[in-house]
Design a protein around this motif. Sequence first.
Motif, PDB file in Angstrom:
ATOM      1  N   ASP A   8       0.805  -1.214   0.000  1.00  0.00           N
ATOM      2  CA  ASP A   8       0.000   0.000   0.000  1.00  0.00           C
ATOM      3  C   ASP A   8       0.847   1.277   0.000  1.00  0.00           C
ATOM      4  O   ASP A   8       0.307   2.366  -0.164  1.00  0.00           O
ATOM      5  CB  ASP A   8      -0.925   0.014   1.224  1.00  0.00           C
ATOM      6  CG  ASP A   8      -1.941  -1.119   1.172  1.00  0.00           C
ATOM      7  OD1 ASP A   8      -2.310  -1.541   0.054  1.00  0.00           O
ATOM      8  OD2 ASP A   8      -2.348  -1.588   2.249  1.00  0.00           O
ATOM      9  N   PRO A  10       3.158   4.200  -1.346  1.00  0.00           N
ATOM     10  CA  PRO A  10       3.307   4.805  -2.678  1.00  0.00           C
ATOM     11  C   PRO A  10       4.780   4.827  -3.103  1.00  0.00           C
ATOM     12  O   PRO A  10       5.415   5.872  -3.169  1.00  0.00           O
ATOM     13  CB  PRO A  10       2.740   6.212  -2.481  1.00  0.00           C
ATOM     14  CG  PRO A  10       3.052   6.512  -1.048  1.00  0.00           C
ATOM     15  CD  PRO A  10       2.916   5.197  -0.323  1.00  0.00           C
ATOM     16  N   ARG A  15       6.630  -1.646  -3.671  1.00  0.00           N
ATOM     17  CA  ARG A  15       5.489  -2.460  -4.140  1.00  0.00           C
ATOM     18  C   ARG A  15       5.935  -3.720  -4.895  1.00  0.00           C
ATOM     19  O   ARG A  15       5.438  -4.803  -4.623  1.00  0.00           O
ATOM     20  CB  ARG A  15       4.547  -1.619  -4.995  1.00  0.00           C
ATOM     21  CG  ARG A  15       3.714  -0.656  -4.192  1.00  0.00           C
ATOM     22  CD  ARG A  15       2.859   0.204  -5.088  1.00  0.00           C
ATOM     23  NE  ARG A  15       1.991   1.078  -4.303  1.00  0.00           N
ATOM     24  CZ  ARG A  15       1.296   2.067  -4.814  1.00  0.00           C
ATOM     25  NH1 ARG A  15       1.346   2.307  -6.115  1.00  0.00           N
ATOM     26  NH2 ARG A  15       0.533   2.820  -4.042  1.00  0.00           N
ATOM     27  N   GLY A 146       1.881   9.798  -8.467  1.00  0.00           N
ATOM     28  CA  GLY A 146       1.347   8.777  -7.559  1.00  0.00           C
ATOM     29  C   GLY A 146       1.479   9.172  -6.099  1.00  0.00           C
ATOM     30  O   GLY A 146       0.577   8.921  -5.291  1.00  0.00           O
ATOM     31  N   LEU A 147       2.598   9.797  -5.732  1.00  0.00           N
ATOM     32  CA  LEU A 147       2.785  10.248  -4.353  1.00  0.00           C
ATOM     33  C   LEU A 147       1.877  11.431  -4.055  1.00  0.00           C
ATOM     34  O   LEU A 147       1.246  11.492  -2.998  1.00  0.00           O
ATOM     35  CB  LEU A 147       4.241  10.623  -4.092  1.00  0.00           C
ATOM     36  CG  LEU A 147       4.544  11.114  -2.671  1.00  0.00           C
ATOM     37  CD1 LEU A 147       4.196  10.047  -1.636  1.00  0.00           C
ATOM     38  CD2 LEU A 147       6.003  11.527  -2.557  1.00  0.00           C
ATOM     39  N   HIS A 150      -1.536  10.101  -3.524  1.00  0.00           N
ATOM     40  CA  HIS A 150      -1.609   9.396  -2.244  1.00  0.00           C
ATOM     41  C   HIS A 150      -1.681  10.402  -1.086  1.00  0.00           C
ATOM     42  O   HIS A 150      -2.493  10.248  -0.191  1.00  0.00           O
ATOM     43  CB  HIS A 150      -0.388   8.480  -2.082  1.00  0.00           C
ATOM     44  CG  HIS A 150      -0.328   7.782  -0.776  1.00  0.00           C
ATOM     45  ND1 HIS A 150      -1.092   6.666  -0.511  1.00  0.00           N
ATOM     46  CD2 HIS A 150       0.372   8.043   0.359  1.00  0.00           C
ATOM     47  CE1 HIS A 150      -0.845   6.254   0.727  1.00  0.00           C
ATOM     48  NE2 HIS A 150       0.042   7.081   1.268  1.00  0.00           N
ATOM     49  N   LEU A 151      -0.841  11.401  -1.130  1.00  0.00           N
ATOM     50  CA  LEU A 151      -0.839  12.398  -0.063  1.00  0.00           C
ATOM     51  C   LEU A 151      -2.145  13.192  -0.066  1.00  0.00           C
ATOM     52  O   LEU A 151      -2.675  13.506   0.995  1.00  0.00           O
ATOM     53  CB  LEU A 151       0.361  13.331  -0.199  1.00  0.00           C
ATOM     54  CG  LEU A 151       1.717  12.673   0.043  1.00  0.00           C
ATOM     55  CD1 LEU A 151       2.843  13.660  -0.253  1.00  0.00           C
ATOM     56  CD2 LEU A 151       1.824  12.129   1.459  1.00  0.00           C
ATOM     57  N   ALA A 153      -5.046  12.055  -0.977  1.00  0.00           N
ATOM     58  CA  ALA A 153      -6.088  11.160  -0.416  1.00  0.00           C
ATOM     59  C   ALA A 153      -5.976  11.143   1.098  1.00  0.00           C
ATOM     60  O   ALA A 153      -6.979  11.149   1.792  1.00  0.00           O
ATOM     61  CB  ALA A 153      -5.938   9.762  -0.991  1.00  0.00           C
ATOM     62  N   ASP A 154      -4.742  11.131   1.619  1.00  0.00           N
ATOM     63  CA  ASP A 154      -4.553  11.143   3.069  1.00  0.00           C
ATOM     64  C   ASP A 154      -5.066  12.433   3.683  1.00  0.00           C
ATOM     65  O   ASP A 154      -5.614  12.433   4.776  1.00  0.00           O
ATOM     66  CB  ASP A 154      -3.071  10.962   3.422  1.00  0.00           C
ATOM     67  CG  ASP A 154      -2.610   9.501   3.261  1.00  0.00           C
ATOM     68  OD1 ASP A 154      -3.483   8.618   3.080  1.00  0.00           O
ATOM     69  OD2 ASP A 154      -1.400   9.267   3.311  1.00  0.00           O
TER      70      ASP A 154
END
Length: 157
Positions: A8, A10, A15, A146-147, A150-151, A153-154
């Motif tokens: 999970d 990023p 991964r 992608g990072l 991800h950030l 979304a957090d």
Amino acid sequence: MRYEQLADLPCSITRPLVVLGDRWTLLILKEAFAGVRRFNAFQGNLGIPRSRLQDRLGRLVDHGILVRRQADEGEHPEYRLTSKGHDLYPILMAIRDWGDTHMAPDGPPVRYRHRDCAGEARVALACDCCGEGMTAHDVVPEAGPGLVAHLGADLRE
């Protein structure tokens, strides 16, 4: 953090390690690139316990690296590399390059030759823009989409 939770993160290094990060998986891939396709051949060549081989082959199939299909001849299924699997070849060759340099005191145990000219296969890191060769000293990591996603979304949670 549990091993499965690493999938999970990023990170495009972390991964793949969740899928490829043990010796048996890489050895199975090495055998697959050498033309091994049958379960018993993998098991016999590697001496891997059957249950572990079944687990690793299943994981490679689940991730689309190998496909399990009925063999053209015989009743047993076979495992074949997919295009996603073939994309792993440079990784194995990079490990081989490192092993030849640092762990083969008497020289390379196997030479991987170019079929057309007999030159030796090597892996090299190069810039995709100018083509210049690079080392870790020449690379500057920066946040990618992608990072950032991800950030973001957090932050929304």
